[in-house]
Each structure stands twice: as C-alpha cells, then as structure tokens.
Motif scaffolding. Sequence first.
Motif, PDB file in Angstrom:
ATOM      1  N   GLY A 234       0.786  -1.229   0.000  1.00 58.15           N
ATOM      2  CA  GLY A 234       0.000   0.000   0.000  1.00 58.15           C
ATOM      3  C   GLY A 234       0.819   1.281   0.000  1.00 58.15           C
ATOM      4  N   ILE A 235       0.260   2.301   0.635  1.00 56.25           N
ATOM      5  CA  ILE A 235       0.852   3.638   0.504  1.00 56.25           C
ATOM      6  C   ILE A 235       2.226   3.759   1.162  1.00 56.25           C
ATOM      7  CG2 ILE A 235      -1.352   4.859   0.231  1.00 56.25           C
ATOM      8  CD1 ILE A 235      -1.044   5.664   3.226  1.00 56.25           C
ATOM      9  N   SER A 237       4.538   1.399   1.016  1.00 60.26           N
ATOM     10  CA  SER A 237       5.441   0.921  -0.036  1.00 60.26           C
ATOM     11  C   SER A 237       5.545   1.928  -1.180  1.00 60.26           C
ATOM     12  CB  SER A 237       4.964  -0.428  -0.563  1.00 60.26           C
ATOM     13  OG  SER A 237       5.005  -1.389   0.474  1.00 60.26           O
ATOM     14  N   ASP A 238       4.436   2.578  -1.514  1.00 59.86           N
ATOM     15  CA  ASP A 238       4.476   3.596  -2.572  1.00 59.86           C
ATOM     16  C   ASP A 238       5.489   4.693  -2.233  1.00 59.86           C
ATOM     17  OD1 ASP A 238       2.382   2.162  -3.665  1.00 59.86           O
ATOM     18  OD2 ASP A 238       0.839   3.605  -3.081  1.00 59.86           O
ATOM     19  N   ARG A 241       9.117   4.274  -3.165  1.00 63.75           N
ATOM     20  CA  ARG A 241       9.404   4.263  -4.601  1.00 63.75           C
ATOM     21  C   ARG A 241      10.719   4.950  -4.992  1.00 63.75           C
ATOM     22  NH1 ARG A 241       5.916   3.164  -8.786  1.00 63.75           N
ATOM     23  NH2 ARG A 241       4.655   2.419  -7.063  1.00 63.75           N
ATOM     24  N   PRO A 268      -0.253   3.133  -7.691  1.00 66.68           N
ATOM     25  CA  PRO A 268       0.713   3.470  -8.740  1.00 66.68           C
ATOM     26  C   PRO A 268       1.322   2.202  -9.342  1.00 66.68           C
ATOM     27  CG  PRO A 268       1.219   4.601  -6.670  1.00 66.68           C
ATOM     28  CD  PRO A 268       0.148   3.619  -6.370  1.00 66.68           C
ATOM     29  N   ARG A 269       1.437   2.167 -10.634  1.00 68.78           N
ATOM     30  CA  ARG A 269       2.074   1.011 -11.276  1.00 68.78           C
ATOM     31  C   ARG A 269       3.552   0.960 -10.892  1.00 68.78           C
ATOM     32  NH1 ARG A 269      -0.344  -2.109 -14.737  1.00 68.78           N
ATOM     33  NH2 ARG A 269      -2.315  -1.442 -15.650  1.00 68.78           N
ATOM     34  N   SER A 270       4.051  -0.252 -10.724  1.00 67.49           N
ATOM     35  CA  SER A 270       5.421  -0.398 -10.230  1.00 67.49           C
ATOM     36  C   SER A 270       6.401  -0.912 -11.281  1.00 67.49           C
ATOM     37  CB  SER A 270       5.423  -1.356  -9.043  1.00 67.49           C
ATOM     38  OG  SER A 270       4.931  -2.620  -9.432  1.00 67.49           O
ATOM     39  N   GLU A 271       5.927  -1.285 -12.463  1.00 68.50           N
ATOM     40  CA  GLU A 271       6.812  -1.977 -13.402  1.00 68.50           C
ATOM     41  C   GLU A 271       8.052  -1.151 -13.780  1.00 68.50           C
ATOM     42  OE1 GLU A 271       3.445  -1.539 -13.967  1.00 68.50           O
ATOM     43  OE2 GLU A 271       2.623  -3.248 -15.071  1.00 68.50           O
ATOM     44  N   ARG A 272       7.808   0.128 -14.078  1.00 71.53           N
ATOM     45  CA  ARG A 272       8.945   0.907 -14.557  1.00 71.53           C
ATOM     46  C   ARG A 272       9.937   1.218 -13.436  1.00 71.53           C
ATOM     47  NH1 ARG A 272      10.281   2.522 -19.255  1.00 71.53           N
ATOM     48  NH2 ARG A 272      11.914   4.080 -19.413  1.00 71.53           N
ATOM     49  N   ILE A 274      10.495  -0.856 -10.942  1.00 70.84           N
ATOM     50  CA  ILE A 274      11.259  -2.097 -10.774  1.00 70.84           C
ATOM     51  C   ILE A 274      12.332  -2.198 -11.854  1.00 70.84           C
ATOM     52  CG2 ILE A 274      11.096  -4.624 -10.909  1.00 70.84           C
ATOM     53  CD1 ILE A 274       8.245  -4.315  -9.666  1.00 70.84           C
ATOM     54  N   THR A 276      13.728   0.360 -13.884  1.00 69.66           N
ATOM     55  CA  THR A 276      14.809   1.355 -13.936  1.00 69.66           C
ATOM     56  C   THR A 276      15.743   1.237 -12.733  1.00 69.66           C
ATOM     57  OG1 THR A 276      13.384   3.031 -12.931  1.00 69.66           O
ATOM     58  CG2 THR A 276      13.533   3.008 -15.333  1.00 69.66           C
ATOM     59  N   LEU A 279      15.245  -3.604  -9.506  1.00 68.67           N
ATOM     60  CA  LEU A 279      14.886  -4.195  -8.218  1.00 68.67           C
ATOM     61  C   LEU A 279      14.572  -5.673  -8.391  1.00 68.67           C
ATOM     62  CD1 LEU A 279      12.530  -1.409  -6.824  1.00 68.67           C
ATOM     63  CD2 LEU A 279      15.015  -1.656  -6.552  1.00 68.67           C
TER      64      LEU A 279
END
Lengths: 342, 342
Positions: A234-235, A237-238, A241, A268-272, A274, A276, A279
């Motif tokens: 959740g927030i 972890s956000d 980022r 928020p999407r995390s793919e980018r 992770i 860049t 991770l």
Amino acid sequence: MPSLNRQVRVVTRPTGIPQAEHFKIVQEPGPAVGEGQILVHNHFVSVDPAMRGWLADVANYAVNSKGHASGAIQIGGVMRAMAVGEISGSRHPRYRPGDFVTGWFGWQDYCATDPRAVVQRVPPTELPLSLWLGVLGLNGVTAYLGLSILGNLQAGQTVIVSTAAGSVGATVGQLAKLQGCRTVGIAGGPVKTRLCVEEFGYDAAIDYKADNFAAALAEAVPEGANLYFDNTAGIISDALRNHMAIGGRIIICGTASVANWDPTPIGPRSERYILTRRLTVCGFIAFDHADQWGEAVENLLPLVRQGKLRYREEILDGIEQAPDAVAGLYRGENLGKRVIRL
Amino acid sequence: MPSLNRQVRVVTRPTGIPQAEHFKIVQEPGPAVGEGQILVHNHFVSVDPAMRGWLADVANYAVNSKGHASGAIQIGGVMRAMAVGEISGSRHPRYRPGDFVTGWFGWQDYCATDPRAVVQRVPPTELPLSLWLGVLGLNGVTAYLGLSILGNLQAGQTVIVSTAAGSVGATVGQLAKLQGCRTVGIAGGPVKTRLCVEEFGYDAAIDYKADNFAAALAEAVPEGANLYFDNTAGIISDALRNHMAIGGRIIICGTASVANWDPTPIGPRSERYILTRRLTVCGFIAFDHADQWGEAVENLLPLVRQGKLRYREEILDGIEQAPDAVAGLYRGENLGKRVIRL
C-alpha cells in the motif's frame, strides 16, 4: 478426555478484515483421542494478521508451495490458529503426555489431532511458553528465514522495515543490525517509533502517519535502501518508490496496510520503477520452508537468551478476547506479538 | 574528414512517446578526429523502444548499475542511438580504418568519438551488417542475458513472452524453446501472432487485442507460467495475474504498453499477488552486464548461422525516416527489428 472444550468458530466469511461478528464462541464436549492421535491442551493461541488471508475464499498464504493446501477455512469450523500447549493424551508412540508442542491446534482449549499438525516440539527452557508463538515461532522464523533466504545482506547496507515495531518487523530490524546493517523502521505513531529506536535498536524510525513522512524518509535513506522488508504494502510501499538503491531487493511478507484485496485495489504502477532501479521483488511465506524451521529456531534461541534479540508481547486473557483480536491488529492497537492465554 | 554530416537532433523533450516534432535534421561539416579518437561512418542506426526512456528527464535505462550514468539526453544534441559502421579514420592505436564496430554513435552519418563509445567489434561474416543492431546486438543480447542471468529455466517449464514477435521477444521465445520449454507468445493482431507460431516456433500465440484474450490466455497456460518475460507492462501484465505458477518469475525488460510514466499511472496493486504466488519480479537491463556481452554474442552467432535462431528486420531507408521511427514502434507498425540504413 477433558469434559468441556471452548472453541472459536467462524460464523460468516469476512470480506476484508475479520471482525468480532464473524466468530462465535461455543462450548462442546472435549474431543476423544483417536488411534495415532495426540490431544493437546492449548496454553496460548496466536493472533496473526495472516488470519485475514486464511479466511478469504481464495488461494492464500496457507497454501504452500509444496502443495500442502490447507485452503480457505470452512464456515462453521474452528478458527485456524497456531497454538502452544501440553500434550495431555497420546495414542501415538512418539509423543508423550507432558511434552510441549506448537502447531495448528486452532482457537480452542483442546485439540485432538494427527501429529502432522505439530510444527515444533518445545524444549524445556526458562523462557515464557508464549514466545514459541512469537519470536521463537512463526514471527521470528519468518524474519530469520526471510532474511537468510532472500535478504542477501552485507554489512554496511541499509535496510528498511515496515511494521517495524511488530513481531516480524522488530526481529528483522534486530537481525539486520546484528549483521552490521543500518536499519530504518517505519511504524505508526510516536509510541511505536520510540519503541523502534529505544527497544529494537533501529538507527532511525519514521512515523508514516506524520505529516513529514516523505521528508523524513528522504532524510533517513539518503543513499537509498538495499533491502525493504515489507509487511504492509500500500501507501507505505508507494512512498519508498524513490528511496530504493539501484539493484535493491524488496521482500513482500505481508500486506497489512491494505484492508481489502477483493476487488484488487489500485495504486501506482510499479513496473517501470522495478525496471529502472533493477529491483528484485519477492513474495515470502515461511511455511514454504518448513524444513528450515528448526535451523531458524536454533539460531534465534541463543540470541533471545542472551538478550541480543528483544521482543514485545501483548497477552490477552481468555478465549472471549479472540473474536475481536484480529481486527485489533489491523487497528494497530497492539504493541508486540498478540497472543491469548487460555 | 568527411565534408558533410547529417544529424538528427533533439529539439524538445517529449512527455511520453517521442514524436517526429521532437526532432530536427541538420547538416553540419563533418567532425574532426581528435587525438585518441576514432571516426565511425555509420551504415545502420538503430530505433529502439528504450529511446523513450533515454529522452525522459529522469533516471532511466541508460544509467547503469555501475554508475556509468549517461543521464538524460541534452536538448539540442544528437539523438543517442546504437549504430553499426566502419571506421573511416583513427587516431587510436587499437582501431584501424576498415574495421567494423557497433556502439553509441548516434543518429548521424559520422561520429568522432573516444573508443569507449564502442560496444563491440564486428567480426567479418557473411551475415548482414544490420544484424549487429538486432539479433546479434542489443536485442539478442538482452534476450540471451535476461534468460541466462535471471530466467533459471528448466526443460518442461512454461514461458510467456510479451511483444513476442518483437526483436527481444522473438529471441527469448526461441531460446526458451531451445532449452526445452513450452512457449506462449503475446502479440497484437493476427499478423504478429501468426508470425509467432510459424516463424518463431511458439507453441501458442495470443492476440491481446482480441476479445477472447483472457479466455485464450487461460487455455494456453492451464498450469500457470513459470516465467513471464515482460516487455510491455500495463494491461497485458495485469491479465497474467492469475496465470503465474506458484514460485514463478517475472523479468521486466520493457514497459512498451504504457505510453507515459509521468505522472505514474495507476493499475491493480501487485503486492498480494506477488506474495501469495511467491513470485520473483526483477528488472533487467542488458547494459548492466556489459562484461557478458561477448559471451552472449558467442552463443547467439552460431544459432543465427545455423538457422536455429530466426529474426525479422524492418529496414527504413534514409535518415529522414528517423524522427517518426520511435513513435512508429509504439504504434506497433513494425514487423521485426527496426533499423535505418544511411
């Protein structure tokens, strides 16, 4: 055979966090011990955030990677729980009355069961029996194995822990510190953050409920974190980022800050992020590593005895405390591992 | 010294996908070769989805984990690009005119540079020179190293690949197949899915634009995927949520399906999905592993020569094609690795 057995049963399946109304307490005749079974008299039963998942009607935590699927708890059944107790009857050659064990004995006074429900035998020590549900039980073992299997820590690295004052979190923080890492705890409110620093030795503790959370986080990890041991999602972890170091690791061990996963909440999407930062994000469930449980306890026990690994417990008295006890965890009202003394 | 040098320069920084209007073509006198420099005459320049990231004004792909930060591309400068060309002048003892090299020579005819911009020397072969920008260049090396470093594949496992007909994806699919895996490709439209099966040997190919995408995916991976090699992120990855096997791995190598990451777009939260399935999600960027580039090419080259590793190229003619070429990739209009012949 005991004359009476109090049980906490599941009445309806919760959507989200289990509340008192989802349970009822019943009293029934004590169970008979079948051939090959043991009878355990529970002294303490555990209250765990993971109970939310066990009650959900979907694949969850309690399904382990080796296929020992416990599945969702059946409505009408006794609430699944770890417990520690004394064997008061045995029709199994390897268990004797008077032995102490932990295992999946449920929220009830007595459990007649196949010994496969046993998680570990409790050796005689001077330590409180309740610790075998906390720092020497699922919580401590989760912290130990999570770090040793996935943490890949090196001295001098920075480790962030969420629910830093909780039973898993506090153990993670202390074990990382013992390995020479710099530790930063995230917890809710000034009481818990103070506990992080004064009791559990974190180098810094940050209150995620405070207005200056983002700024405090940036200040606490100027070089980025090498490991984030995540018990909340959740927030919280956000917010991390922008504070993970390139090549950092995230161990997802719990999702306590998100009240409901059905339907899947958005964020928020995390793919980018992770990609860049290169991770590695891993899910971790201690039950997958049952074969290493003994090794974990062997390492934790001397640390607890020597006072190098501190813990907090919150002991509730009486089975009537159980129905509201999980909801209380999610309200953040406990300081330390919550167990119920029967 | 060449008399004229055409260059594609960056005029304004795009938000999201770079379009033709963000570039201009200029012509200037050919560059002088300084002491210790080489002069490369580019034959082909590359067009890559990653260019979006290189143009963004934030930490991105081109910043590698060893701290060789190239940073964001400066406005007014030549567009950063891999190119393959012939050394037409050298003031460096280890490079001779007539040698062919790939490297960071930019979207231009000629590049005078320190040899640190060289990525690899091109050995004399019968193969088209352009392949050193695709299946034998960044795309092939990314596929090979992503799988060998993070894939942990075993024969019999199921591998899903997004942008399955693309240059990276098609190589991943074929390499996984060569390792005895079952391969499922995800691509957009019937032309690409047919290419997946007929040209690149996928066991199944799924059109993410088709109405039956979800059902087709469920049918293609009944046991769940052990590896998802993700070049898209976004809704394609969301759809895979219920189709990863317990303990599966996701390699995030690109985020092509999400047009803009600033501000961070929202989507379904992934933490609980990563936890309950015990996934490992890793970001992968080939530049981090420059020391293994040679090993990758050594393994890829014989496969290409023997026809065991197939590839598609789309060659655009002339530097005037460059400004719109990245946008075209995101429109999905190319079939195969896009390069520009100068």
